[in-house]
Design a protein around this motif. Structure first.
Motif, short mmCIF file in Angstrom:
data_model
loop_
_atom_site.label_atom_id
_atom_site.label_comp_id
_atom_site.label_asym_id
_atom_site.label_seq_id
_atom_site.Cartn_x
_atom_site.Cartn_y
_atom_site.Cartn_z
N GLY A 57 0.82 -1.21 0.00
CA GLY A 57 0.00 0.00 0.00
C GLY A 57 0.85 1.26 0.00
N PHE A 58 1.91 1.25 0.81
CA PHE A 58 2.79 2.41 0.90
C PHE A 58 3.48 2.66 -0.45
CE2 PHE A 58 6.67 4.68 1.58
CZ PHE A 58 6.50 5.49 2.69
N SER A 59 4.08 1.62 -1.02
CA SER A 59 4.87 1.82 -2.24
C SER A 59 4.01 2.14 -3.44
CB SER A 59 5.73 0.59 -2.53
OG SER A 59 4.94 -0.57 -2.68
N GLU A 60 2.83 1.54 -3.53
CA GLU A 60 1.96 1.85 -4.67
C GLU A 60 1.49 3.29 -4.58
OE1 GLU A 60 -1.61 -0.10 -7.31
OE2 GLU A 60 -1.00 -1.09 -5.45
N ARG A 61 1.13 3.72 -3.39
CA ARG A 61 0.72 5.11 -3.20
C ARG A 61 1.89 6.06 -3.49
NH1 ARG A 61 -2.50 8.86 -0.98
NH2 ARG A 61 -1.54 10.34 0.45
N LEU A 62 3.08 5.70 -3.05
CA LEU A 62 4.27 6.53 -3.29
C LEU A 62 4.47 6.79 -4.77
CD1 LEU A 62 7.06 7.75 -2.36
CD2 LEU A 62 7.98 5.44 -2.67
N LEU A 63 4.45 5.76 -5.58
CA LEU A 63 4.69 5.93 -7.01
C LEU A 63 3.53 6.62 -7.70
CD1 LEU A 63 6.44 5.58 -9.46
CD2 LEU A 63 5.69 3.19 -9.63
N ARG A 64 2.32 6.26 -7.34
CA ARG A 64 1.16 6.88 -7.99
C ARG A 64 1.09 8.38 -7.71
NH1 ARG A 64 -3.51 4.01 -9.60
NH2 ARG A 64 -3.14 1.79 -9.92
N THR A 65 1.36 8.79 -6.50
CA THR A 65 1.27 10.22 -6.18
C THR A 65 2.37 11.00 -6.88
OG1 THR A 65 2.54 9.90 -4.13
CG2 THR A 65 0.15 9.85 -3.96
N ALA A 66 3.56 10.41 -7.01
CA ALA A 66 4.63 11.08 -7.74
C ALA A 66 4.27 11.21 -9.22
CB ALA A 66 5.93 10.31 -7.58
N LEU A 67 3.68 10.17 -9.78
CA LEU A 67 3.29 10.22 -11.19
C LEU A 67 2.21 11.27 -11.45
CD1 LEU A 67 3.30 6.41 -12.05
CD2 LEU A 67 4.88 8.14 -12.91
N SER A 68 1.42 11.58 -10.43
CA SER A 68 0.39 12.59 -10.60
C SER A 68 0.99 13.95 -10.98
CB SER A 68 -0.44 12.72 -9.31
OG SER A 68 -1.46 13.67 -9.45
N ASP A 69 2.21 14.23 -10.50
CA ASP A 69 2.87 15.48 -10.89
C ASP A 69 3.14 15.51 -12.40
OD1 ASP A 69 3.02 16.76 -8.41
OD2 ASP A 69 4.81 15.65 -7.85
N LEU A 70 3.51 14.36 -12.96
CA LEU A 70 3.71 14.30 -14.41
C LEU A 70 2.40 14.48 -15.16
CD1 LEU A 70 6.27 11.37 -14.93
CD2 LEU A 70 6.72 13.83 -14.71
N ALA A 71 1.32 13.86 -14.63
CA ALA A 71 0.02 14.00 -15.27
C ALA A 71 -0.40 15.46 -15.34
CB ALA A 71 -1.02 13.17 -14.52
N GLY A 97 6.44 -7.08 0.23
CA GLY A 97 5.18 -6.40 -0.09
C GLY A 97 5.43 -5.06 -0.77
N PHE A 98 6.45 -4.35 -0.31
CA PHE A 98 6.82 -3.07 -0.90
C PHE A 98 7.14 -3.23 -2.39
CE2 PHE A 98 9.75 0.39 -1.87
CZ PHE A 98 9.25 1.47 -1.16
N VAL A 99 7.90 -4.26 -2.72
CA VAL A 99 8.27 -4.51 -4.11
C VAL A 99 7.04 -4.90 -4.94
CG1 VAL A 99 9.63 -5.98 -5.65
CG2 VAL A 99 10.66 -5.08 -3.55
N ARG A 100 6.15 -5.69 -4.36
CA ARG A 100 4.92 -6.05 -5.09
C ARG A 100 4.07 -4.83 -5.40
NH1 ARG A 100 4.89 -10.40 -1.43
NH2 ARG A 100 3.29 -9.38 -0.15
N GLY A 101 4.00 -3.91 -4.45
CA GLY A 101 3.24 -2.68 -4.69
C GLY A 101 3.83 -1.85 -5.80
N LEU A 102 5.15 -1.73 -5.82
CA LEU A 102 5.81 -1.01 -6.92
C LEU A 102 5.51 -1.68 -8.25
CD1 LEU A 102 9.37 -0.24 -5.49
CD2 LEU A 102 7.52 1.39 -5.88
N HIS A 103 5.59 -3.00 -8.26
CA HIS A 103 5.31 -3.74 -9.50
C HIS A 103 3.91 -3.42 -10.02
CE1 HIS A 103 3.54 -7.24 -11.60
NE2 HIS A 103 4.70 -7.27 -12.22
N ASP A 104 2.93 -3.47 -9.13
CA ASP A 104 1.55 -3.23 -9.55
C ASP A 104 1.38 -1.82 -10.11
OD1 ASP A 104 0.96 -5.78 -8.76
OD2 ASP A 104 -0.04 -5.20 -6.89
N ALA A 105 2.00 -0.84 -9.44
CA ALA A 105 1.85 0.55 -9.89
C ALA A 105 2.56 0.79 -11.21
CB ALA A 105 2.38 1.50 -8.82
N GLN A 106 3.79 0.30 -11.35
CA GLN A 106 4.51 0.58 -12.59
C GLN A 106 3.93 -0.17 -13.77
OE1 GLN A 106 8.59 -0.78 -11.41
NE2 GLN A 106 8.44 -2.13 -13.20
N GLU A 107 3.34 -1.34 -13.52
CA GLU A 107 2.68 -2.05 -14.60
C GLU A 107 1.45 -1.29 -15.08
OE1 GLU A 107 3.32 -5.31 -16.18
OE2 GLU A 107 5.25 -4.49 -15.51
N SER A 108 0.78 -0.61 -14.18
CA SER A 108 -0.43 0.14 -14.54
C SER A 108 -0.12 1.29 -15.49
CB SER A 108 -1.12 0.68 -13.29
OG SER A 108 -1.59 -0.37 -12.47
#
Length: 298
Positions: A57-71, A97-108
């Motif tokens: 949850g932490f890592s997926e949120r971390l990457l998604r919120t950072a990507l929002s700046d690019l959006a 779990g942290f790595v799995r969250g990153l995987h899910d976010a970057q795949e999206s």
């Protein structure tokens, strides 16, 4: 688990630019006619995320919120760099779990890992990502282009992330299971609005993502553009809480119909929330407000 073990977990996430995470560097070559857009975000356990929930949850949120700046810049993501300071003695299950969250976010978002750094700490978890994106030359949407007469819009629904944080933090929330899930997802997995980027690049005069609250982001645009932003009162009910990571943007009123059609084509809710005027600062139907939003204290 040590640093090299963690890097081994991350290696399957690495894209070609990362050189298999072997070189402490990456190679990025923007294609002809494209500008490289770079942004960085940091999260701290207990500040940006409840303590003890630092897995996927932490890592997926971390990457998604950072990507929002690019959006918000109208960019297309192409990769990210990760830096993590792990608390000493943390159970390895959290790292997996942290790595799995990153995987899910970057795949999206087709946004591979291209490098970074890892270390340990006696304090809470601290993680940051630097994200890279591309836009056609000169088409990045800045905060500084709003003009008097422009409409002010925001995407999506504001306030869901605040409810989601309450749920994640264990507070009682009187909602149906389906609405609880929607709110929790809004907090844990905010959706960077990349699908809207072509409309944004074509019509927006200024934009920001709503990370620190509607009033705060309106203040950023107003200050950068040297204008007054007057908001419609009924659209400001969730104006102070951030973390929604929707887009706030300005655009000429003559393009209103095309903007609405562009959002409708991708199923994106859109709210006309105000207008740009001559002047300075932020007002709500003429009443001056102080657009504080969330601010870290040092």
């Amino acid at each position: 688990m040590n640093e090299r073990d963690f890097i081994a977990l991350l290696r399957p996430l690495a894209g070609p630019a990362a050189l298999n995470l072997d070189d402490d560097a990456a190679i990025l070559t923007p294609p002809p006619g494209q500008d490289l857009i770079v942004s960085k975000d940091t999260m701290v356990e207990g500040v940006h995320f409840p303590k003890g929930r630092i897995g996927g949850g932490f890592s997926e949120r971390l990457l998604r919120t950072a990507l929002s700046d690019l959006a918000a810049k109208g960019a297309r993501p192409i990769g990210y760099m990760l830096s993590v300071a792990w608390p000493i003695g943390r159970d390895p299950k959290w790292l997996n779990g942290f790595v799995r969250g990153l995987h899910d976010a970057q795949e999206s978002f087709d946004c591979p890992l291209i490098g970074g750094d890892t270390t340990s700490t006696d304090g809470p978890l601290v993680a940051s990502v630097t994200v890279f994106g591309l836009v056609p030359n000169g088409e990045m949407v800045r905060r500084s282009g709003a003009k008097p007469g422009d409409d002010v819009w925001f995407t999506g629904t504001l306030g869901l992330a605040e409810i989601g944080l309450a749920i994640v933090s264990g507070h009682a929330v009187d909602l149906s299971p389906s609405k609880r899930l929607v709110a929790e997802e809004a907090y844990l997995r905010p959706e960077p609005r990349f699908a809207f980027r072509k409309v944004l690049r074509r019509f927006a005069t200024a934009a920001a993502d709503i990370s620190d609250g509607l009033l705060s982001e309106a203040g950023h645009i107003a200050t950068a553009s040297g204008v007054q932003i007057d908001l419609i009162a009924e659209t400001t009910k969730n104006a102070d809480f951030g973390d929604d990571y929707e887009l706030l943007f300005t655009a000429s009123a003559r393009n209103r119909e095309e903007i609405v059609e562009g959002a409708k084509a991708i199923g994106l809710p859109l709210t006309l929330c105000g207008h740009v005027l001559e002047g300075v600062g932020v007002t709500v139907e003429g009443t001056v407000v102080k657009p504080e939003g969330y601010r870290h204290r040092f």
